[in-house]
Design a protein around this motif. Structure first.
Motif, mmCIF file in Angstrom:
data_model
loop_
_atom_site.group_PDB
_atom_site.id
_atom_site.type_symbol
_atom_site.label_atom_id
_atom_site.label_comp_id
_atom_site.label_asym_id
_atom_site.label_seq_id
_atom_site.Cartn_x
_atom_site.Cartn_y
_atom_site.Cartn_z
ATOM 1 N N HIS A 146 4.839 3.997 -18.942
ATOM 2 C CA HIS A 146 6.176 3.328 -19.158
ATOM 3 C C HIS A 146 5.883 2.141 -18.285
ATOM 4 O O HIS A 146 6.750 1.611 -17.445
ATOM 5 C CB HIS A 146 7.270 4.241 -18.828
ATOM 6 N N THR A 147 4.775 1.169 -18.755
ATOM 7 C CA THR A 147 4.748 -0.040 -18.189
ATOM 8 C C THR A 147 4.641 -1.029 -19.176
ATOM 9 O O THR A 147 3.935 -0.598 -20.230
ATOM 10 C CB THR A 147 3.426 -0.103 -17.074
ATOM 11 N N ILE A 181 3.456 6.532 -14.760
ATOM 12 C CA ILE A 181 2.888 5.219 -14.417
ATOM 13 C C ILE A 181 3.899 4.086 -14.999
ATOM 14 O O ILE A 181 4.237 3.838 -16.292
ATOM 15 C CB ILE A 181 1.492 4.979 -15.183
ATOM 16 N N GLY A 182 4.901 3.841 -13.986
ATOM 17 C CA GLY A 182 5.872 2.887 -14.397
ATOM 18 C C GLY A 182 7.066 3.589 -14.355
ATOM 19 O O GLY A 182 7.587 4.380 -14.947
ATOM 20 N N ALA A 183 8.096 2.991 -13.434
ATOM 21 C CA ALA A 183 9.214 3.931 -12.896
ATOM 22 C C ALA A 183 10.378 2.756 -13.152
ATOM 23 O O ALA A 183 11.359 2.951 -12.339
ATOM 24 C CB ALA A 183 9.245 4.487 -11.596
ATOM 25 N N GLY A 184 10.446 2.176 -14.259
ATOM 26 C CA GLY A 184 11.606 1.277 -14.637
ATOM 27 C C GLY A 184 12.799 1.752 -15.354
ATOM 28 O O GLY A 184 13.018 3.036 -14.937
ATOM 29 N N ALA A 189 11.862 10.628 -15.761
ATOM 30 C CA ALA A 189 11.602 11.484 -14.630
ATOM 31 C C ALA A 189 12.766 12.263 -14.391
ATOM 32 O O ALA A 189 12.838 13.464 -13.838
ATOM 33 C CB ALA A 189 11.773 10.362 -13.445
ATOM 34 N N ASP A 190 14.146 11.688 -14.813
ATOM 35 C CA ASP A 190 15.224 12.681 -14.802
ATOM 36 C C ASP A 190 15.138 13.960 -15.522
ATOM 37 O O ASP A 190 15.599 15.001 -15.307
ATOM 38 C CB ASP A 190 16.574 11.801 -15.091
ATOM 39 N N ALA A 193 5.020 9.033 -9.203
ATOM 40 C CA ALA A 193 5.268 7.896 -9.683
ATOM 41 C C ALA A 193 4.395 6.865 -9.065
ATOM 42 O O ALA A 193 4.353 6.727 -7.849
ATOM 43 C CB ALA A 193 6.563 7.468 -9.805
ATOM 44 N N PHE A 194 3.780 5.922 -9.842
ATOM 45 C CA PHE A 194 2.955 4.791 -9.362
ATOM 46 C C PHE A 194 3.826 3.601 -9.838
ATOM 47 O O PHE A 194 4.086 3.445 -11.498
ATOM 48 C CB PHE A 194 1.376 4.883 -9.861
ATOM 49 N N ASP A 195 4.096 2.566 -9.262
ATOM 50 C CA ASP A 195 4.857 1.452 -9.538
ATOM 51 C C ASP A 195 4.686 0.409 -8.628
ATOM 52 O O ASP A 195 5.364 0.853 -7.467
ATOM 53 C CB ASP A 195 6.275 1.755 -10.293
ATOM 54 N N PRO A 196 4.191 -0.672 -8.847
ATOM 55 C CA PRO A 196 4.008 -1.530 -7.527
ATOM 56 C C PRO A 196 5.462 -2.129 -7.103
ATOM 57 O O PRO A 196 5.622 -2.497 -6.114
ATOM 58 C CB PRO A 196 3.235 -2.871 -8.186
ATOM 59 N N PHE A 197 6.544 -1.900 -7.980
ATOM 60 C CA PHE A 197 7.702 -2.451 -7.624
ATOM 61 C C PHE A 197 8.911 -1.304 -7.196
ATOM 62 O O PHE A 197 9.914 -1.469 -6.887
ATOM 63 C CB PHE A 197 8.588 -3.343 -8.673
ATOM 64 N N LEU A 198 8.318 -0.145 -7.067
ATOM 65 C CA LEU A 198 9.085 0.803 -6.804
ATOM 66 C C LEU A 198 9.175 1.051 -5.138
ATOM 67 O O LEU A 198 8.217 1.194 -4.678
ATOM 68 C CB LEU A 198 8.665 2.425 -7.204
#
Length: 528
Positions: free
Chosen positions: A203-204, A148-151, A158-159, A170-175
């Motif tokens: 991570h948001t 939750i959050g992929a900034g 993730a890596d 991943a859930f992220d409105p900006f992804l």
């Protein structure tokens, strides 16, 4: 020679950086804890380098007659009164990217600790119990990690998770889909993530949209036996709901580095054997602390010696010569971005910014940073005019800049367009001769509206009676209209009402407005 006070503990290398840049530096690492002594001496310094122990209050700033810059070695600046610093003309800087790897590694460490029950097994073994059969763990290989959050930090997690052979959603409105593919994750909606994930890590930032994003309703949608990790911000998870889920076994385990109240003491979660807690250690490694210390020393030195501004939270990169003419346009660019950002509810793929006429001849970099900052701020709390372009890049958001000579009636204007997976939404504005910012176009519909602190944006079908119904409803709701601006594409087509109002509109009031016949969208838009 500029003079800097270091009032918290920084590395000796950071102190040497000041000296190497011809900065007179006083290293007094315990002074920040003594607010009275700090108040007494702060007036003699041009710069202040701090961590979290020093509280830079309005009172301290009132005594800082020579202070030009405050540098925070780290991300959080809750200990600095930024509005007061801005009013005093003091630049506030931080180091937003210095501890990303450290925080990401801590999240992975907590995930593995949960999977193998390491803290509890450690305590049992040290108590000479040797309960080998009690601690049956799970593998992370081939499990699904929900991000939750992929900034910046989320992408590092993730890596690392992929290195452990995990599947990452991943859930992220900006992804954007392109960015998701680049970092090797599957972009999903939140409900899909909750349904599929074996482990969930957050991570948001903590904003209204993310507060208690993990609550009882969300937990009910999760797999039985899910494990939850939070190294981001306290308040993202409803701690009471988590407590019940951990007791019932719905959630097999949770590991938190952050809490709603810190320092966390006597938290009910501490009673549970399947809960792991650490005292906000996300940034606590030797490497991270060294990195942010060196960065803040370099940033303060550059500003005091050359005027260069890096990672400023309260001012863009503008020279003294540019400021009088450029500042109004910077404010307009941020306002246009904020307007568009507050109306955008889906993933952003790109931002197109067009500068036409006399504004195109100016330094557009600070305007662009301000515009991107405005777009991102509704969803990314810890963003500023300096970090916004990098955050947009990290999230795969393409920022396109177009400059051209005057072609229309206005001597200069800015048009900002937000591009999502579903649509493009554009808004244009200009600066009048009196220095006032004006909106001159929304979604291709011409209008003339002043930007005010509290606005109501309504799109509707252009049919008779709408204005009367809207005005009557607002009156019944006790909402006072300061200005009422209208525009339409064509007779009977799409129309826009943009109202300046006194006070704020509640969610319930917006629901009533959206329920009026012919209304397609109703949104509250606010500016600080």
């Amino acid at each position: 020679m500029p003079k800097v006070l270091v009032s918290d503990k920084l590395s000796k290398t950071a102190v040497q950086i000041f000296k190497d840049n011809n900065i007179d530096v006083d290293y007094l690492p315990d002074l920040g804890k003594d607010k009275d002594k700090l108040f007494e001496v702060i007036g003699q310094y041009d710069g202040l380098a701090i961590r979290s122990a020093t509280k830079v209050t309005d009172k301290i700033l009132g005594a800082a007659k020579n202070l030009k810059v405050i540098g925070r070695a780290g991300i959080g600046v809750d200990n600095v009164d930024i509005p007061a610093a801005t009013k005093a003309g003091i630049i506030v800087m931080n180091t937003p990217f210095g501890n990303s790897i450290t925080t990401a590694e801590h999240a992975i460490s907590l995930m593995l600790s949960l999977a193998r029950q390491i803290p509890e097994a450690d305590a049992s073994t040290k108590a000479s119990k040797w309960e080998k059969n009690r601690f049956m763990g799970v593998e992370v290989t081939n499990k699904t990690l929900g991000l939750i959050g992929a900034g910046n930090i989320g992408s590092i997690v993730a890596d690392r998770a992929q290195g452990l052979k995990m599947k990452v959603v991943a859930f992220d409105p900006f992804l954007t889909p392109e960015r998701a593919q680049a970092i090797g994750v599957e972009k999903v909606e939140l409900d899909e993530l909750l349904k599929r994930a074996d482990f969930i890590t957050l991570h948001t930032p903590l904003i209204d949209a993310t507060r208690n994003i993990i609550n009882a309703e969300a937990i009910a949608k999760m797999k039985d036996g899910v494990r939850i990790i939070n190294c981001a911000r306290g308040g993202l998870v409803d701690e009471a709901a988590l407590y019940e889920a951990l007791k019932s076994g719905k959630v097999a385990g949770a590991a938190f580095d952050v809490f709603v109240e810190e320092p966390a003491q006597n938290n009910p979660l501490f009673e549970l054997a399947n809960f792991i807690a650490t005292p906000h250690l996300g940034a606590s490694t030797t490497e991270a602390q060294e990195n942010v210390a060196l960065q803040v020393a370099e940033q303060i030195s550059a500003y005091l010696n050359t005027g260069e501004i890096t990672n400023a939270l309260n001012f863009p990169s503008i020279t003294a010569e540019e400021a009088p003419r450029l500042t109004p346009w910077v404010k307009l660019a941020e306002a246009l971005g904020s307007f568009a950002g507050q109306l955008t509810e889906t993933s952003i793929k790109g931002i197109r910014i067009e500068y036409e006429g006399n504004v195109a001849a100016l330094n557009t970099k600070p305007m662009t940073a301000a515009a991107v900052n405005g777009v991102l701020k509704p969803q990314v709390a810890e963003v500023n005019m300096v970090s916004a372009p990098q955050i947009a890049k990290d999230r795969g958001i393409n920022v396109e800049i177009i400059t051209r000579d005057q072609q229309g009636a206005y001597e200069g204007y800015i048009r900002l367009t937000v591009i999502t997976e579903r649509q493009e939404r554009g808004i244009a504005g200009t600066i009048f001769a009196n220095g006032k910012s004006r909106i001159i176009q929304v979604k291709g519909i011409n209008m003339d509206a002043e930007l005010t602190p509290s606005m109501l944006y309504v799109t509707n079908e252009d049919k008779p009676g709408h204005i009367g119904r809207l005005g009557t409803l607002l009156g019944n709701l006790g909402i006072n209209i300061a200005n009422f601006n209208l525009g339409r594409a064509e007779v009977g087509g799409d129309a826009i009402a943009l109202l300046s109002i006194d006070g704020e509109v509640t969610a319930e009031q917006l629901k009533e407005i959206a329920g009026l016949p012919g209304v397609r969208q109703a949104k509250a838009v606010a500016y600080n």
